[in-house]
Design an enzyme around this catalytic site. Structure first.
Site, PDB file in Angstrom:
ATOM      1  CG  ASN A   1      66.131   0.639   0.724  1.00 10.26           C
ATOM      2  OD1 ASN A   1      66.009   0.296  -0.447  1.00 10.26           O
ATOM      3  ND2 ASN A   1      67.212   1.267   1.186  1.00 10.26           N
TER       4      ASN A   1
ATOM      5  NE  ARG B   1      75.978  -7.748  19.247  1.00  6.52           N
ATOM      6  CZ  ARG B   1      75.823  -6.467  18.963  1.00  6.52           C
ATOM      7  NH1 ARG B   1      74.636  -6.009  18.654  1.00  6.52           N
ATOM      8  NH2 ARG B   1      76.832  -5.637  18.984  1.00  6.52           N
TER       9      ARG B   1
ATOM     10  CG  ASN C   1      71.190  -6.050   4.927  1.00  8.35           C
ATOM     11  OD1 ASN C   1      70.494  -5.109   5.335  1.00  8.35           O
ATOM     12  ND2 ASN C   1      72.494  -5.946   4.779  1.00  8.35           N
TER      13      ASN C   1
ATOM     14  CG  HIS D   1      75.987  -3.225   1.897  1.00  9.26           C
ATOM     15  ND1 HIS D   1      76.160  -2.564   3.104  1.00  9.26           N
ATOM     16  CD2 HIS D   1      77.140  -3.068   1.208  1.00  9.26           C
ATOM     17  CE1 HIS D   1      77.381  -2.047   3.138  1.00  9.26           C
ATOM     18  NE2 HIS D   1      77.994  -2.340   2.005  1.00  9.26           N
TER      19      HIS D   1
END
Ligand code: GAR
Length: 217
Positions: free
Chosen positions: A15, A67, A109, A111
């Site tokens: 992508n 994180r 994003n 998916h």
């Protein structure tokens, strides 16, 4: 002025390659200024470098469950490159709610399912198990929940009885490579507006085509 985009990857980067390819056009409203991976061995890094795009590696493993620590380094790299928009391309690491909120409306994003169906791992296996006749891919804004958030664009494919997760994934990947650059084009050209939890797009004519699966006469 072209919008400055970073692509975050963890692996193959197909992508990413589609976005880089689209952004080579003079009239594309965004430029890819950095590709950042959380794995040094992500094959996509070499693809990006071969296209002359600056790459950076921020190994996530040493940060473990920290994180916020990982994101502090990531944010610094984004700042150094004056990044305005982020595209996640198979970036397999969860963000803190704080990071997601800071980038809300500016981070996309992709998916490989028609969200909100089949988020998370093995979406193709999930689709086959559910017996859906149509599946596809979704470009959406990132929110703290995984594979959820305002939907910008979707593309669909018919699912065949003899599909395997691999054959379905391959057909959906072709759709991914078509819709991700178009979704980024819309966002970067200012045609996308967030309306609560929904994404509205201006200047789109018509509703496009219809798909029935299995096909009928
Ligand atoms: C793509 O199919 C993308 O949709 C998926 O990972 C693959 C990455 O491939 N993302 C997710 O499943 C996100 N939950 P790529 O590295 O070749 O772009």
């Amino acid at each position: 002025m072209k919008r400055r985009v970073a692509i975050l990857i963890s692996g193959r980067g197909s992508n990413m390659a589609a976005l880089i390819g689209a952004a080579k056009s003079a009239d594309f409203p965004a430029e890819i200024v950095a590709v950042i991976s959380n794995h040094a061995d992500a094959p996509g890094l070499a693809t990006a470098a071969a296209s002359g795009i600056a790459t950076a590696v921020i190994e996530s493993k040493p940060f473990g469950k920290d994180r916020a620590g990982f994101e502090a380094v990531l944010q610094r790299t984004l700042d150094e490159n004056d990044v305005e928009l982020i595209c996640l391309g198979g970036f397999m690491r969860l963000f803190t709610a704080g990071f997601v909120k800071a980038w809300y409306g500016k981070m996309l994003n992709i998916h490989p399912s028609l969200l909100p169906s089949f988020p998370g791992l093995d979406p193709h296996g999930q689709a086959l198990k559910a017996g859906v006749k149509i599946s596809g891919a979704t470009v959406h804004f990132v929110i703290p929940e995984t594979d959820a958030g305002p939907i910008l664009m979707q593309g669909a494919v018919a699912v065949a009885d003899d599909d395997t997760p691999q054959t379905l994934a391959a057909r959906i990947l072709e759709i991914e490579h078509r819709i991700y650059p178009e979704a980024l084009r819309l966002l970067a050209s200012g045609k996308v507006r967030l309306d609560g939890d929904l994404c509205r797009i201006s200047g789109i004519a018509g509703t496009g085509s219809t798909m029935i699966s299995p096909a009928i006469d």
